[in-house]
Motif scaffolding. Structure first.
Motif, short mmCIF file in Angstrom:
data_model
loop_
_atom_site.label_atom_id
_atom_site.label_comp_id
_atom_site.label_asym_id
_atom_site.label_seq_id
_atom_site.Cartn_x
_atom_site.Cartn_y
_atom_site.Cartn_z
N LYS A 624 0.87 -1.18 0.00
CA LYS A 624 0.00 0.00 0.00
C LYS A 624 0.90 1.23 0.00
CE LYS A 624 -4.27 1.75 0.76
NZ LYS A 624 -5.49 1.40 0.03
N VAL A 625 0.82 2.02 -1.08
CA VAL A 625 1.75 3.15 -1.24
C VAL A 625 0.99 4.47 -1.30
CG1 VAL A 625 3.49 1.78 -2.45
CG2 VAL A 625 1.71 2.94 -3.76
N SER A 626 1.70 5.52 -0.95
CA SER A 626 1.15 6.87 -1.07
C SER A 626 1.34 7.35 -2.50
CB SER A 626 1.85 7.81 -0.10
OG SER A 626 1.50 9.15 -0.36
N THR A 627 0.35 8.08 -3.01
CA THR A 627 0.48 8.62 -4.37
C THR A 627 1.37 9.85 -4.41
OG1 THR A 627 -1.57 9.86 -4.01
CG2 THR A 627 -1.75 7.73 -5.11
N ALA A 628 1.63 10.44 -3.24
CA ALA A 628 2.54 11.58 -3.18
C ALA A 628 3.98 11.07 -3.29
CB ALA A 628 2.35 12.34 -1.87
N HIS A 629 4.77 11.70 -4.14
CA HIS A 629 6.17 11.32 -4.34
C HIS A 629 6.30 9.84 -4.75
CE1 HIS A 629 6.87 15.14 -2.37
NE2 HIS A 629 6.29 14.71 -1.26
N LEU A 630 5.38 9.40 -5.62
CA LEU A 630 5.36 7.99 -6.02
C LEU A 630 6.66 7.55 -6.70
CD1 LEU A 630 3.73 5.38 -6.13
CD2 LEU A 630 2.72 6.16 -8.28
N PRO A 631 7.25 8.35 -7.61
CA PRO A 631 8.52 7.90 -8.23
C PRO A 631 9.61 7.62 -7.21
CG PRO A 631 7.59 9.74 -9.46
CD PRO A 631 6.77 9.61 -8.22
N ALA A 632 9.72 8.47 -6.17
CA ALA A 632 10.74 8.25 -5.14
C ALA A 632 10.45 6.97 -4.36
CB ALA A 632 10.79 9.45 -4.20
N THR A 633 9.17 6.72 -4.08
CA THR A 633 8.79 5.51 -3.35
C THR A 633 9.12 4.26 -4.18
OG1 THR A 633 6.99 6.71 -2.27
CG2 THR A 633 6.88 4.32 -2.23
N LEU A 634 8.78 4.30 -5.47
CA LEU A 634 9.09 3.16 -6.34
C LEU A 634 10.59 2.93 -6.45
CD1 LEU A 634 6.51 3.71 -9.25
CD2 LEU A 634 6.32 2.20 -7.29
#
Length: 795
Positions: A624-634
């Motif tokens: 479950k991921v946040s859509t904010a700063h998604l590239p950094a999370t990925l």
């Protein structure tokens, strides 16, 4: 003579340029749509028909009967096929295949080939998949042999010859030898794969013991037989029960199960088979599109015939004069038919141009490469040309025969233009055209509402912001899951065998039924961890979810859904709580009942489902991921993967996108249906506009007299429009019941579907009226506003 006819025809066409353009454009659009649909239907109907022995290839399927249900499986147990061939002399060859996902590595190159096949040695003998390199008789004979498609071979070996080279298989790095390179498998085959690995690799090394396991299980091969010529299929199938009874009858009865084998023709699998609840093609959609193509062409032909007939009536005096000066009836008939054919040939050439321009977009809309180029289908183009000639001949034959047969004295008085016969013909054709168009409008509204219903239906779980990572059973998957919890932007991470939208394994278990007996059943089964239920927000209607407060949940707890509770006879979910289960040597109790959720497509009913905690069977990590700063999370997730599982590529998808794929074929169908409906209405409007223009010209003096006598402009517009509006009303009455029946049959394919509303029909009728008013309104208003002095001056 021919040159004279052609010159006269071109001169007449040029004289009425606008009229000719409407006629040609309407027919060319109709022919283009029909041609594209024909390509689509032929492609869908051609699956696996390209094999030279397709008429002798059959799939072996299996019906597994349990006390609770009958599983219609697409394949039997593993040893069935190898043991059939020596017993039945009718069998020439036999092939098993399984679609798997294999990791291949060569130096620094690594790919998870998710579209890999395991296949028996006769694979290239039964099917016409040509090898570009290698021997088809021996390519899959030995264990650890692999055949790559041309595209896959290029990924690993570039332009070098791969034959005889070694590549590493799976995480353990077993060396496999490249024994062949095959041509990329065609798109119109339900057998697909980029890599084919010898079946003995699986049965002798990776999963030893399969060849001796006669019990049907969810992991089973797809089996094909190549039968000898003139084999009696019915007689062969009649021998199967004795064969099965001898080899697995006692073992299956001990599990309260039985199995039955039957044969499906290879060319029927794609369109007609629904084994395992799955369906590749849709024969109803193919039939429906064939029907649509016929209707569109019929509307275009009616349009063409109507306009041609109306235009020819205007030339009645010309015919009379030509007969007076000696023209014979065959000559006049030839003149009219020739002009009609010239129009159709021009329309044919335009349709080829339109089809060529639209083909790439049509491929994209269809979701597959229907055709790589227009001139791939020279035979179809010839058929279209012959059809255009036939349309031209039929469209010209009525005015040719009728006008040329009248006496000059009658024709010169212009009676044909206003005769009851001519009016009845034109109104009859317009009625048919309107009926078909209104049917299209109703059907489009129903299709749109059904697709909207599917998109907006509550699925019973939350699929938003969920990233699903396939670990392929890697032993470090648990460590990877734990490492994600410290990443900013990651809310939670859970492990499971399945997520909604993927095919769950059917697992044998025993569950206590309402009568208190342990009942054998085969259920769709999810194996999950503690956090799965909370992460997917699956609701409980009775009992509780798995909890760390109850450590025995790891071995002694099971969840079932409402559908499973009903299957075991419980009047309410609460009554299923505390009931016993037995599975894989473990026993325990049902601790909770989940509210039914759609873990498969909405086209299927919700099936009975069980869940247990089984860490060794959990291969998918749901994040479950946040859509904010998604590239950094990925990027951070990717770094964790590389550090823990460096030898395997990271494979992931977002659940909402993946789940929506189940509806893409229906959405494509809806778009195609909408576009072709718009085309049909457009063609009808062009014909209506041209016919209205002609009729209004015939009634010009009548309108002028009415204006002189005091008629108002709205009154004249209503007068000119009413004849057409009456036809719309009658067409609506005829189209409504027929379209309702057709769309009701189409909706039966959906387990969850809308009810067809009376408002759908009323909306279609209103839209048809508005289209008619706008189409003929412009010409009617112009006629009503014209100066009556000019109109009557000729008198």
């Amino acid at each position: 003579m021919f040159k004279n006819y052609l010159t006269t025809a071109l001169r007449n066409l040029w004289k009425r340029r606008a009229f000719s353009l409407i006629n040609i454009l309407g027919l060319s659009v109709g022919m283009t749509a029909c041609f594209l649909i024909f390509l689509y239907v032929r492609f869908e109907s051609s699956y696996d028909g390209f094999h030279s022995k397709s008429d002798r290839i059959y799939r072996v399927v299996c019906d597994v009967k349990t006390p609770t249900e009958t599983i219609r499986a697409n394949g039997p147990a593993w040893p069935v096929l190898p043991n059939m061939k020596p017993v039945f002399p009718e069998i020439e060859s036999a092939v098993r295949m399984v679609t798997v996902s294999f990791l291949f590595r060569k130096d620094d190159i690594k790919y998870q080939e998710e579209n890999s096949l395991l296949a028996d040695p006769d694979f290239f003998k039964v099917f016409d998949f040509p090898l570009l390199k290698g021997d088809p008789n021996t390519a899959l004979k030995e264990p650890f042999s692999v055949v790559f498609s041309a595209t896959a071979a290029k990924k690993y070996f570039g332009n070098t010859d791969p034959i005889g080279q070694t590549i590493l298989l799976a995480q353990k790095g077993w060396p496999v030898k490249v024994t062949g390179v095959m041509k990329d498998l065609p798109e119109n085959s339900q057998i697909s794969g980029d890599v084919v690995v010898s079946m003995s690799t699986e049965t002798r090394h990776l999963n030893d013991g399969l060849e001796d396991n006669w019990q049907w299980q969810d992991y089973h091969p797809i089996c094909y037989l190549l039968l000898k010529p003139n084999t009696n299929i019915g007689a062969l199938q009649a021998k199967f029960p004795a064969f099965i009874e001898k080899r697995e009858g006692e073992a299956m009865r001990s599990q309260q199960m039985s199995s039955t084998l039957s044969l499906e023709p290879l060319t029927d699998v794609y369109l007609y088979s629904t084994r395992d609840g799955s369906k590749n093609g849709n024969e109803k959609n193919v039939y429906l599109f064939s029907f649509i193509a016929a209707i569109i062409l019929l509307i275009a032909c009616i349009n063409f015939v109507n306009l041609t007939t109306a235009r020819s009536a205007e030339r009645a005096k010309e015919v009379g004069i030509r007969k007076v000066v000696g023209a014979l009836q065959p000559q006049l008939a030839g003149q009219f038919a020739g002009e009609s054919i010239v129009l159709c040939v021009i329309a044919f050439l335009l349709s080829l141009l339109f089809a060529g321009l639209l083909l790439p977009e049509f491929n994209q809309l269809a979701g597959k490469t229907i055709s790589n180029g227009l001139f791939e289908h020279r035979g179809y183009i010839f058929l279209l040309f012959v059809a255009s000639l036939a349309i031209g001949l039929l469209a010209g034959i009525y005015p040719a025969l009728v006008l040329s047969s009248f006496k000059p004295s009658i024709v010169l008085k212009g009676h044909f233009a206003t005769s009851a016969r001519g009016n009845i013909l034109r109104k009859g054709l317009v009625f048919v055209q309107f009926t078909l168009s209104i049917g299209f409008i109703i059907a489009t509204i129903v299709v749109y509402n059904q697709l909207k219903y599917m998109r907006e239906q509550d699925l019973g779980f939350n699929k938003q912001q969920l990233m699903v990572i396939d670990t392929e059973g890697d032993p470090h998957r648990g460590a990877f899951q734990q490492s994600l919890k410290g990443i900013p932007g990651v809310y939670s991470a859970s492990l499971a065998s399945n997520v909604p939208g993927t095919e769950a394994p059917v697992v044998n278990c025993q569950i206590e039924n309402y009568k208190g007996d342990l009942q054998v059943a085969n259920l769709d089964s999810y194996f999950v961890d503690w956090d799965y239920i909370a992460q997917y927000q699956i609701k409980m209607v009775a009992g509780r979810a798995f909890s760390r407060d109850f450590q025995t949940d790891t071995t002694q707890a099971m969840l079932i859904n409402e559908a499973a509770a009903k299957m075991f006879g419980y009047p309410s979910p609460q009554q299923a709580l505390g009931r016993r289960f037995s599975q894989f040597g473990r026993t325990g109790k049902i601790v909770g009942v989940m509210k039914d959720f759609h873990f498969r497509s909405l086209q299927e009913e919700i099936k009975p489902l069980s869940m247990r905690i089984e860490p060794d069977a959990c291969y998918l990590v749901s994040v479950k991921v946040s859509t904010a700063h998604l590239p950094a999370t990925l990027s951070a997730i990717g770094d964790k993967w590389k550090s823990i599982v460096p030898y395997r590529p990271l494979l992931y998808y977002f659940l909402d996108e993946h789940f929506d794929k189940a509806y893409r074929s229906e959405e494509r169908f809806g778009k195609l249906f909408l576009y072709f409906t718009v085309l049909a209405i457009f063609i009808s409007c062009m014909g209506l506009f041209g016919l209205a223009s002609y009729i209004i010209v015939l009634r010009t003096k009548e309108v002028a007299v009415r204006k002189v006598m005091g008629a108002s402009i709205p009154g004249i517009v209503n007068l000119l429009s009413w004849d057409f509006l009456k036809l719309v009303v009658i067409s609506f009455i005829v189209a409504t019941p027929v379209t309702w029946w057709l769309m009701h049959r189409w909706l039966l394919d959906f387990a969850y579907r809308i009810s067809i509303s009376v408002w759908d029909f009323l909306a279609a009728g209103l839209l048809a009226v508005l289209i008619t008013v706008f189409t003929i309104g412009f010409k009617a208003v112009n006629a009503a506003m014209a100066n009556p002095v000019r109109s009557l001056r000729a008198e």
